[in-house]
Write a protein that holds these residues in place. Structure first.
Motif, short mmCIF file in Angstrom:
data_model
loop_
_atom_site.label_atom_id
_atom_site.label_comp_id
_atom_site.label_asym_id
_atom_site.label_seq_id
_atom_site.Cartn_x
_atom_site.Cartn_y
_atom_site.Cartn_z
N ALA A 1 6.08 40.58 57.90
CA ALA A 1 5.67 41.17 59.17
C ALA A 1 6.53 40.63 60.29
N VAL A 2 6.86 39.33 60.25
CA VAL A 2 7.70 38.74 61.29
C VAL A 2 9.08 39.36 61.24
N THR A 3 9.62 39.49 60.04
CA THR A 3 10.93 40.12 59.88
C THR A 3 10.89 41.55 60.37
N THR A 4 9.86 42.28 60.00
CA THR A 4 9.73 43.67 60.41
C THR A 4 9.64 43.78 61.92
N MET A 5 8.83 42.91 62.55
CA MET A 5 8.70 42.93 64.01
C MET A 5 10.02 42.57 64.67
N THR A 6 10.73 41.59 64.10
CA THR A 6 12.02 41.20 64.65
C THR A 6 13.02 42.33 64.50
N ASP A 7 13.03 42.95 63.32
CA ASP A 7 13.93 44.08 63.09
C ASP A 7 13.63 45.21 64.07
N GLN A 8 12.33 45.46 64.28
CA GLN A 8 11.94 46.54 65.19
C GLN A 8 12.39 46.21 66.62
N ALA A 9 12.23 44.97 67.04
CA ALA A 9 12.66 44.57 68.39
C ALA A 9 14.16 44.75 68.54
N HIS A 10 14.93 44.36 67.50
CA HIS A 10 16.38 44.54 67.55
C HIS A 10 16.72 46.03 67.59
N SER A 11 15.98 46.83 66.84
CA SER A 11 16.22 48.27 66.81
C SER A 11 15.97 48.89 68.18
N VAL A 12 14.87 48.51 68.82
CA VAL A 12 14.56 49.04 70.15
C VAL A 12 15.61 48.57 71.14
N ALA A 13 15.98 47.30 71.08
CA ALA A 13 17.00 46.78 71.99
C ALA A 13 18.32 47.52 71.79
N SER A 14 18.65 47.79 70.54
CA SER A 14 19.88 48.51 70.23
C SER A 14 19.83 49.94 70.78
N LYS A 15 18.69 50.58 70.63
CA LYS A 15 18.55 51.95 71.14
C LYS A 15 18.61 51.97 72.66
N LEU A 16 18.02 50.98 73.31
CA LEU A 16 18.08 50.91 74.77
C LEU A 16 19.52 50.66 75.23
N GLU A 17 20.25 49.84 74.48
CA GLU A 17 21.66 49.60 74.80
C GLU A 17 22.46 50.89 74.65
N GLN A 18 22.19 51.65 73.60
CA GLN A 18 22.85 52.94 73.39
C GLN A 18 22.55 53.88 74.56
N LEU A 19 21.28 53.87 75.00
CA LEU A 19 20.89 54.72 76.12
C LEU A 19 21.66 54.34 77.39
N LEU A 20 21.76 53.06 77.66
CA LEU A 20 22.48 52.62 78.86
C LEU A 20 23.96 53.00 78.79
N LYS A 21 24.55 52.91 77.62
CA LYS A 21 25.95 53.33 77.46
C LYS A 21 26.09 54.84 77.68
N ALA A 22 25.15 55.61 77.14
CA ALA A 22 25.19 57.07 77.30
C ALA A 22 25.03 57.45 78.77
N VAL A 23 24.13 56.76 79.46
CA VAL A 23 23.87 57.04 80.87
C VAL A 23 25.10 56.70 81.72
N ALA A 24 25.79 55.62 81.36
CA ALA A 24 26.97 55.20 82.12
C ALA A 24 28.07 56.25 82.06
N ASN A 25 28.06 57.05 81.02
CA ASN A 25 29.11 58.06 80.83
C ASN A 25 28.66 59.47 81.18
N ASN A 26 27.44 59.60 81.71
CA ASN A 26 26.91 60.94 81.96
C ASN A 26 26.08 60.94 83.25
N PRO A 27 26.64 61.43 84.36
CA PRO A 27 25.93 61.42 85.64
C PRO A 27 24.58 62.14 85.60
N SER A 28 24.48 63.20 84.81
CA SER A 28 23.22 63.93 84.70
C SER A 28 22.13 63.05 84.07
N LEU A 29 22.49 62.37 82.98
CA LEU A 29 21.53 61.46 82.34
C LEU A 29 21.18 60.30 83.27
#
Length: 121
Positions: free
Chosen positions: A26-54
């Motif tokens: 469960a700890v590993t799963t929660m940690t993996d999930q946190a890394h996954s969410v952080a990674s997705k948020l990082e992807q979002l910020l990169k996408a937003v930086a390259n797209n004025p509409s977003l």
């Protein structure tokens, strides 16, 4: 005659051999999930930086669902509950000083926040 502890030990070995999931995962799963969410948020910020509409859409987002809609527009699957829990976990895992600083950076409406905290109890 075998002792009770010995029988119990064998029973646990047999049981552990049959269990496919263990609470330590469960700890590993929660940690993996946190890394996954952080990674997705990082992807979002990169996408937003390259797209004025977003970028405009994200600046106007005031709910977790709205953040996820912007993420979806960028091709990133993100659930509102994951966004909220990720933020809450980051506050909880930081030092007191950093938690307060990050909380304050959100510029909460104090009246609404106090009302909400009262209602949530």
């Amino acid at each position: 005659m075998t002792s009770r502890a010995s029988r119990s030990g064998r029973w646990m070995e047999r049981l552990n051999g049959e269990i496919e999931w263990h609470p330590s995962q469960a700890v590993t799963t929660m940690t993996d999930q946190a890394h996954s969410v952080a990674s997705k948020l990082e992807q979002l910020l990169k996408a937003v930086a390259n797209n004025p509409s977003l970028e405009r859409q994200l600046k106007m987002a005031t709910t977790a669902s709205a953040i996820c809609e912007v993420a979806s527009s960028a091709g990133i699957e993100l659930r509102p509950a994951d966004v909220v829990k990720h933020y809450a976990n980051r506050l909880l895992s930081a030092s007191d000083e950093v938690s307060v600083q990050n909380f304050d950076l959100c510029s909460w409406d104090a009246g609404e926040l106090l009302w909400a905290m009262k209602q949530w109890t």
